[in-house]
Design an enzyme around this catalytic site. Structure first.
Site, mmCIF file in Angstrom:
data_model
loop_
_atom_site.group_PDB
_atom_site.id
_atom_site.type_symbol
_atom_site.label_atom_id
_atom_site.label_comp_id
_atom_site.label_asym_id
_atom_site.label_seq_id
_atom_site.Cartn_x
_atom_site.Cartn_y
_atom_site.Cartn_z
ATOM 1 N N CYS A 248 2.912 -5.172 6.636
ATOM 2 C CA CYS A 248 2.593 -4.749 5.269
ATOM 3 C C CYS A 248 3.825 -4.123 4.621
ATOM 4 C CB CYS A 248 1.460 -3.730 5.274
ATOM 5 S SG CYS A 248 -0.153 -4.422 5.653
ATOM 6 N N HIS B 142 0.827 -1.217 0.000
ATOM 7 C CA HIS B 142 0.000 0.000 0.000
ATOM 8 C C HIS B 142 0.854 1.255 0.000
ATOM 9 C CE1 HIS B 142 0.705 0.843 4.318
ATOM 10 N NE2 HIS B 142 0.569 -0.466 4.521
#
Length: 197
Positions: A171, A155
């Site tokens: 992440c 992301h």
């Protein structure tokens, strides 16, 4: 230099919007840089260091063109192009205790994703907002690629200075302009290989 990027700085990590591995109370590893608070956008006027900017590189792999490879040690994401070439992006990765590896597929894509910190993250950081709509100050940034049925994503970020550091809960984050580029290049179903030693 590697050693300057590895200096531990006290602070709190705001990374993925989904749960990370459970770690015992009092043993949460520190990130290598202080993260930016949710709601604050640091992308305006930020210049990414050259080594972490998107660039075509020589890259040997047996993976097929179109595959994403994340090297968590070196903090780079590679989009394989074939003929020993790849597009390389600098990434922020999970801090110690939150790193992982494996082979998956991109199962979903989202522009300006909302952020809902999971209960595990709220327990570790009770001051976090319970929900944040997508936008420039959102820790998920401009785009998100969902990794398999895991709790992880590739992301964007509201904290571009964290690229090249181990700061997240697992992440992989890119600056917004880079995740926008990657988002356009990869379809749902893309293979993603996460290398962790």
């Amino acid at each position: 230099m590697r050693w300057t990027r590895l200096l531990a700085v006290a602070g709190v990590a705001f990374a993925c919007s989904l749960p990370a591995p459970v770690i015992g109370q009092g043993s949460i590893p520190s990130p290598t840089i202080r993260d930016r608070d949710p709601g604050v956008d640091g992308n305006q006027g930020f210049t990414l260091p050259y080594e972490f900017r998107r660039q075509a590189v020589f890259y040997r792999t047996h993976e097929a063109p179109g595959t994403i490879i994340v090297n968590t040690h070196d903090r780079f994401l590679y989009l394989v192009q074939g003929d020993n070439r790849a597009i390389r992006y600098g990434v922020g990765v999970g801090r110690d205790g939150f790193q992982w590896g494996g082979v998956h597929r991109i199962t979903r894509k989202q522009e300006w994703p909302d952020w809902t910190p999971p209960p595990e993250m709220i327990q570790r950081q009770p001051y976090l907002p319970r929900f944040m709509a997508g936008g420039p100050g959102n820790p998920m940034g401009a785009r998100a690629l969902y990794i398999g049925n895991t709790v992880y994503r590739v992301h964007g970020t509201n904290a571009p200075e964290t690229i090249g550091h181990s700061v997240s809960s697992g992440c992989f984050r890119l600056v917004n302009s880079e995740i926008e580029d990657l988002y356009e290049r990869v379809p749902v179903g893309t293979k993603i290989v996460v290398q962790h030693r």
